[in-house]
Design a protein around this motif. Structure first.
Motif, PDB file in Angstrom:
ATOM      1  N   TYR A 187      -7.536  -3.171   1.402  1.00 26.27           N
ATOM      2  CA  TYR A 187      -6.667  -4.028   0.579  1.00 26.27           C
ATOM      3  C   TYR A 187      -7.026  -5.477   0.224  1.00 26.27           C
ATOM      4  O   TYR A 187      -6.813  -5.803  -0.713  1.00 26.27           O
ATOM      5  N   ALA A 225      -2.908   3.206  -0.970  1.00 22.75           N
ATOM      6  CA  ALA A 225      -4.143   2.594   0.028  1.00 22.75           C
ATOM      7  C   ALA A 225      -5.387   2.580  -1.245  1.00 22.75           C
ATOM      8  O   ALA A 225      -5.349   2.854  -2.458  1.00 22.75           O
ATOM      9  N   THR A 266       0.768  -1.079   0.078  1.00 19.97           N
ATOM     10  CA  THR A 266       0.182  -0.088   0.028  1.00 19.97           C
ATOM     11  C   THR A 266       0.939   1.501  -0.203  1.00 19.97           C
ATOM     12  O   THR A 266       0.304   2.269   0.261  1.00 19.97           O
TER      13      THR A 266
END
Length: 517
Positions: free
Chosen positions: A487, A479, A378
């Motif tokens: 995620y 993200a 992320t």
């Protein structure tokens, strides 16, 4: 930061045991997630007067709060609510989602109200369940921009294999307070700490400071800059992990920032600096020698010899040979060795350890294409590790960048990609980075408006790019909340879209998709 009236300060200084007198202590708990509820539940059990403030709450938590004896106020927290001012808390305990800039945190600081995080509270009451000798569990702390969860799970697994009762907790999903209060008790708590939790620990007065057995910062790269306000503030928060370490400060020799953190840390006399990287280890290091993972830190004759922990070939068989995963294994092994776990136990545990879903997970191999889900990448640092593990991949990138500039990542490793498939609501900065720093890499934008359509379009584009053998890598460097619920949702939808593509192709060949057979 001042911490209230002298009487309040004196009382708080004495609250360093489950058996201290917590009765009537006025505590405002900010946020009602899993962490917030664990704080409220602990404090009401101790007899404190607890007011929980949250903008929203899951139905279960909302129902349980009055049952355990806490009050709940739901509503906007964009401004300081009157109920908080009237409550006049002696302590504010905030969930990690509340940044230093939040109006309620600023109010507490300006009002000289003590601020704790849930981890400090857990440390103060860590003696609720003790070992046979009367001592509470030792704590091992793990942080880093990337690899925290994998290393936390690895470390706990290695400790258990070595005969210790160990539990992973903290940012990994199990609140530290739940682990501290588990009646089974543990020898070691392996605590994953986010930079948010470490910022709160940085506010601690001396009596609330942690004294971990061992600690590691795996790596450092820009992340969560909006929350912290600057890269330096983020780095300073991460460095708190080493404070007061008693035995081993484990650091990444390939990441100079982590070495500086150890050099600058105030630790207990006798604590050692233990390095790890993928190179040949020196004395007091762990590393790799001719395909062997070797410990040259925790043995008597470390100047002239080392101990074999496992082999790269064995890790490859277990799907653990990606370079950044091997680094995590070395870090976890250092922590486990600091607690006396034997090399044979480490080798055995690694044979059965498997990575979590969405961490460089191969979700399918079909018609020469390997589809890899690293949705948990992320931030740019994590995505860079994935791209190095899969050079020449079709790279699926983009999402909520959290204030981080992706240009450096594209310049550093984006040029190795066969092509880029850009997702996310705001794609302009990602596309611009490729145009400037990797102009020869073909870029395809996915402008699907509905969440359910995004990954189907991604797979359609990516499968068309790969001619013959190749890899498609979901490593977004961002993200997911701009288009997905998290995620995991992003990774699940990717895997489902890949399977749909496989089924459609098989149906074209046979007339019947495999799922129907």
């Amino acid at each position: 930061m001042s911490n209230g009236s002298p009487v309040s300060t004196e009382r708080l200084a004495g609250l360093t045991s489950w058996n201290a007198d917590w009765r009537g202590l006025r505590v405002a708990v900010l946020g009602l997630s899993m962490t917030g509820f664990s704080v409220a539940d602990t404090l009401t059990e101790l007899g404190a007067d607890v007011l929980v403030l949250s903008e929203s709450a899951e139905e279960e938590y909302e129902r349980l709060l009055p049952v355990i004896g806490a009050r709940l106020e739901l509503g906007s927290l964009a401004e300081v609510p009157a109920v908080l001012v009237d409550f006049a808390p002696e302590v504010v305990i905030a969930s990690p989602g509340f940044p230093p800039s939040h109006p309620l945190i600023r109010w507490a600081q300006e009002s000289d109200v003590t601020i704790w995080g849930d981890v400090e509270l857990a440390w103060r009451v860590r003696d609720k369940v003790v070992r046979a000798d009367g001592s509470p569990a030792d704590w091992v702390l793990i942080t880093g921009t990337n690899g925290k969860t994998t290393t936390t799970q690895l470390t706990a697994s290695l400790l258990v294999a070595g005969g210790l009762r160990a539990a992973p907790c903290g940012n990994i999903g199990v609140p530290v307070l739940d682990a501290v209060r588990d009646p089974a008790g543990f020898d070691v708590l392996v605590v994953e700490l986010s930079s948010h939790q470490l910022w709160y620990l940085g506010q601690s007065r001396p009596e609330g400071e942690l004294f971990p057995y061992s600690a590691v910062c795996l790596n450092l790269a820009d992340d969560h800059l909006v929350w912290h306000g600057s890269a330096q503030a983020y780095r300073d928060a991460k460095a708190v992990v080493y404070r007061n370490t008693r035995v081993a400060c484990v650091y990444n020799k390939a990441d100079e920032a982590t070495r500086h953190m150890v050099e600058e840390a105030e630790v207990v006399e006798g604590a050692r600096a233990i390095g790890f990287d993928l190179g040949i280890p020196g004395p007091s290091d762990l590393g790799i020698v001719e395909g062997l993972l070797v410990d040259r830190a925790f043995l008597d004759d470390r100047a002239r010899s080392g101990l074999e922990l496992t082999t790269v070939a064995a890790l490859d068989e277990a799907g653990l040979a990606a370079p950044h995963i091997v680094q995590n294994i070395l870090a976890a092994s250092a922590l486990a060795r600091s607690l006396g776990v034997e090399p044979e136990a480490i080798h055995a545990a690694l044979q059965s350890f498997r990575l979590d879903a969405h961490r460089i997970q191969v979700v399918a191999r079909h018609r020469g294409i390997t589809w890899v889900d690293d949705s948990k990448a992320t931030n740019p640092h994590a995505a860079a590790s994935s791209l190095r593990a899969y050079p020449g991949a079709v790279w699926i990138v983009g999402g909520d960048l959290k204030g981080v500039d992706i240009a450096e990542l594209v310049a550093e490793v984006g040029t190795t990609a066969r092509a880029a498939v850009v997702i996310g609501v705001e794609r302009a900065s990602v596309v611009a980075a490729f145009r400037r720093h990797a102009p020869t890499v073909p870029v395809f934008e996915v402008d699907a408006g509905e969440t359910g359509e995004v990954m189907n379009r991604v797979v359609e584009i990516a499968s068309g790019i790969v001619d013959g053998e190749g890899t498609v890598l979901l490593a977004p460097a961002a993200a997911s909340f701009d288009q997905f619920s998290g995620y995991a949702d992003r990774g699940h939808r990717f895997a489902e879209a890949v399977q749909d593509w496989i089924d459609r192709g098989s149906a074209d060949d046979t007339g019947v998709p495999p799922s129907a057979l």
